[in-house]
Design a protein around this motif. Sequence first.
Motif, PDB file in Angstrom:
ATOM      1  N   UNK A   1     -25.506  10.244 -14.942  1.00 17.35           N
ATOM      2  CA  UNK A   1     -24.346   8.700 -14.330  1.00 17.35           C
ATOM      3  C   UNK A   1     -23.697   8.944 -15.604  1.00 17.35           C
ATOM      4  N   UNK A   2     -22.605   8.833 -15.292  1.00 18.54           N
ATOM      5  CA  UNK A   2     -21.264   8.662 -16.312  1.00 18.54           C
ATOM      6  C   UNK A   2     -19.934   9.172 -16.269  1.00 18.54           C
ATOM      7  N   UNK A   3     -20.897  10.756 -15.717  1.00 20.34           N
ATOM      8  CA  UNK A   3     -19.758  11.701 -15.632  1.00 20.34           C
ATOM      9  C   UNK A   3     -18.425  11.417 -14.657  1.00 20.34           C
ATOM     10  N   UNK A   4     -17.935   9.958 -14.184  1.00 21.24           N
ATOM     11  CA  UNK A   4     -17.128   9.819 -13.536  1.00 21.24           C
ATOM     12  C   UNK A   4     -16.188   9.677 -14.411  1.00 21.24           C
ATOM     13  N   UNK A   5     -16.670   9.321 -16.000  1.00 19.80           N
ATOM     14  CA  UNK A   5     -15.550   9.173 -16.856  1.00 19.80           C
ATOM     15  C   UNK A   5     -15.195  10.049 -17.951  1.00 19.80           C
ATOM     16  N   UNK A   6     -15.936  11.524 -17.845  1.00 20.62           N
ATOM     17  CA  UNK A   6     -15.702  12.831 -18.307  1.00 20.62           C
ATOM     18  C   UNK A   6     -14.559  13.183 -17.780  1.00 20.62           C
ATOM     19  N   UNK A   7     -14.095  14.123 -19.365  1.00 23.55           N
ATOM     20  CA  UNK A   7     -12.911  14.802 -19.339  1.00 23.55           C
ATOM     21  C   UNK A   7     -13.603  16.405 -18.180  1.00 23.55           C
ATOM     22  N   UNK A   8     -12.347  17.034 -17.504  1.00 21.88           N
ATOM     23  CA  UNK A   8     -13.067  18.232 -17.227  1.00 21.88           C
ATOM     24  C   UNK A   8     -13.379  19.444 -17.930  1.00 21.88           C
ATOM     25  N   UNK A   9     -13.113  19.246 -19.212  1.00 27.74           N
ATOM     26  CA  UNK A   9     -14.009  20.211 -20.848  1.00 27.74           C
ATOM     27  C   UNK A   9     -15.362  19.714 -20.212  1.00 27.74           C
ATOM     28  N   UNK A  10     -15.625  18.437 -20.063  1.00 25.15           N
ATOM     29  CA  UNK A  10     -17.017  18.288 -20.405  1.00 25.15           C
ATOM     30  C   UNK A  10     -17.973  18.240 -19.012  1.00 25.15           C
ATOM     31  N   UNK A  11     -17.587  18.646 -18.077  1.00 25.85           N
ATOM     32  CA  UNK A  11     -17.985  18.706 -16.768  1.00 25.85           C
ATOM     33  C   UNK A  11     -18.443  19.767 -16.594  1.00 25.85           C
ATOM     34  N   UNK A  12     -17.450  21.469 -16.953  1.00 20.22           N
ATOM     35  CA  UNK A  12     -17.201  22.438 -17.591  1.00 20.22           C
ATOM     36  C   UNK A  12     -18.439  22.582 -18.233  1.00 20.22           C
ATOM     37  N   UNK A  13     -19.054  22.179 -19.685  1.00 19.58           N
ATOM     38  CA  UNK A  13     -19.257  21.983 -20.262  1.00 19.58           C
ATOM     39  C   UNK A  13     -20.933  22.070 -19.685  1.00 19.58           C
ATOM     40  N   UNK A  14     -20.956  21.006 -19.041  1.00 24.44           N
ATOM     41  CA  UNK A  14     -21.888  20.407 -18.345  1.00 24.44           C
ATOM     42  C   UNK A  14     -23.148  21.497 -17.060  1.00 24.44           C
ATOM     43  N   UNK A  15     -21.700  22.580 -16.848  1.00 26.81           N
ATOM     44  CA  UNK A  15     -22.529  22.988 -15.653  1.00 26.81           C
ATOM     45  C   UNK A  15     -23.100  24.503 -16.300  1.00 26.81           C
ATOM     46  N   UNK A  16     -22.553  25.170 -18.026  1.00 26.63           N
ATOM     47  CA  UNK A  16     -22.968  25.936 -18.360  1.00 26.63           C
ATOM     48  C   UNK A  16     -24.492  26.049 -18.629  1.00 26.63           C
ATOM     49  N   UNK A  17     -25.070  28.055 -18.256  1.00 24.80           N
ATOM     50  CA  UNK A  17     -25.728  27.709 -17.734  1.00 24.80           C
ATOM     51  C   UNK A  17     -26.978  27.293 -16.634  1.00 24.80           C
ATOM     52  N   UNK A  18     -26.067  26.702 -16.134  1.00 26.30           N
ATOM     53  CA  UNK A  18     -26.960  26.035 -15.191  1.00 26.30           C
ATOM     54  C   UNK A  18     -27.483  26.664 -13.329  1.00 26.30           C
ATOM     55  N   UNK A  19     -28.309  26.917 -12.946  1.00 27.78           N
ATOM     56  CA  UNK A  19     -28.463  27.897 -11.923  1.00 27.78           C
ATOM     57  C   UNK A  19     -27.784  26.936 -10.211  1.00 27.78           C
ATOM     58  N   UNK A  20     -27.154  27.777  -9.673  1.00 22.38           N
ATOM     59  CA  UNK A  20     -26.736  27.060  -8.678  1.00 22.38           C
ATOM     60  C   UNK A  20     -26.326  27.988  -7.690  1.00 22.38           C
ATOM     61  N   UNK A  21     -26.568  27.073  -6.171  1.00 28.74           N
ATOM     62  CA  UNK A  21     -26.174  28.520  -5.289  1.00 28.74           C
ATOM     63  C   UNK A  21     -25.387  29.256  -5.574  1.00 28.74           C
TER      64      UNK A  21
END
Length: 621
Positions: free
Chosen positions: A276-296
């Motif tokens: 929640x709240x990621x609609x206001x986050x920067x692309x840098x913060x989005x990129x950081x969120x996905x680091x290390x995540x297991x994605x399809x």
Amino acid sequence: MKKITIVAGISAVLLASACKTKDLKMNVEKKEDVSTKKEVVYQVFTRLFGNKNTTNKPWGTIEENGVGKFNDFTDKALHEIKDLGVTYVWYTGVPHHALIRDYTAIGISNDDPEVVKGRAGSPYAVKDYYNVNPDLAVNPSNRLEEFESLIARTHKAGLKVIIDIVPNHIARQYEGKTNPLGVKDFGAEDDVTVDYKRNNNFYYIPNTTFEIPDMAKPLNGESNPLIDGKFEENPAKWTGNGSRMAKPDKNDWYETVKINYGIRPDGSKDFPELPSGFDTKSYQEHDAFWKGKDVPDSWDKFKDIALYWTAKGVDGFRFDMAEMVPYEFWSYMDSAIKVKNPDAFLLAEVYNPKEYRNYIQLGKMDYLYDKVETYDKLKDIIQGRALPDGLSAIQNGLADIEHHMLHFLDNHDEQRLASPEFAGTPQKGKPLMVVSTTISSSPTMVYFGQEVGEAGNENAGFGTHSRTSIFDYIGVPSHQRWMNGGAFDGGLLTKEEKELRDFYKRILNFSLNSSALMGKYQEIQEVNRQTTAGYDSGIYAFTRWSATQKLIVVTNFSWLSTSNFELKIPADIIEKWNLKDGNYTIKDQLYNKSSTLLQVVNGEGKVQITIAPSESFIYQL
């Protein structure tokens, strides 16, 4: 509302109680960012742009009808595109897609006509994402190098490059012949015994063989060794538009297969979701969120494709049918693109207004198509189905995201603006172009040939008239007259076509240099519709302004009647513009020939207007 008559092609609609729109916030306030300017995208269908052949035989071959090449975009051609008032060129149909031509000599397999639309094929049935359409190269063996040269020429001309990526679906016969080291083809490691698995690239119909849909004869009945009533696909895959039938309908996207992004068949998500709240986050913060995540697995495949083209100098992407792919994936890929190129231009085809903000704010898209609101409303207006008044409510409703809603009147999917099925003539399209370009701070897109009145009258074979075919080898007559055998000087254009191109050049270049068009908007339609004598049903007016520029835009959608009226400029605008009582000269910026007076009396403004059919004024204070 009650329709009572047709006046000059515009539906004259009376509102039940004198335009009850008081609930609408008509003054759209927007923080002005004078550091940015309008962008203009010039979409070219790459296969058609440089084609000089005028045979136009339905279902014609390359030899009969010709085809354009990357090399047809000469320095002169690119200079003229830039001079038109363009900042980006969207080269449509560049990735190697399925088509009917024998390139086995350079290691490309033949495509089955029963799962290809037309002879030249759909650009949205991509066969190899790491290479380009061999039709577009003078030497197909060097096709990638020829495209890289086009990127360099485009940049040299001061323009930027956009290409398509189609993440929702790929060609049924995908073959990555030029994959980078370590890249495996889509489906190469899929478990085909189940309908769904998270890291499968496709959805399957286990133990069932694909069947050709019932449809008209491929290639118009022409003999071809691969036309045998079947296409080998076992087990069958879901079709690109989501059909789960082993035998899709002829209206399904039968030439493509659906990509699996970790959406289970019941619609639930099988991947991490954004907090929640990621609609206001920067692309840098989005990129950081996905680091290390297991994605399809499909997420990684398409991210790698986008970064491959980014590394080659491509400046942006147009994402086909983006709303059919979850916005979490877009957050993952778009943020990765932006880390590599913060200025990347990311444009998405999204048609559901309820999802706009998800794809902009959560998916990190720069721009979406403003099709179902502004485009559709303008089409309704020029076809006499609506008053222009509704444009104000649309602009108000999109106020928080208006900069992200790309405006267009013509593209490869839609009927040509000048066609009988749309505006009817290029001249009737002119007021639409003025409003589309000036009503918001969003980018403007023009489809090649639009600026010289191309009507798309050809029946190309698989594609029919009103849309310039994307499936066939065909010529584009009005555009070819401008191209003039490769001189790119408009030497064969008619007087009317030259005047039309001049109009486009004026409006686009004005938009590139106008700070007001990146500033504030306020409609003046309601007060004039209610109280101004002679304010005919086809008139629409609004204001735009910045700290350094103030504009009054007036346009006449009617193509029959000249209107004479005294335009009112409400007191709140006069106050915001810091105008005292007195007379102010205002001059039209389109042709620099017309000037008049803005008279301010007791804090309210008025301008005497005489406006001809299909005419527009952009008055600057």
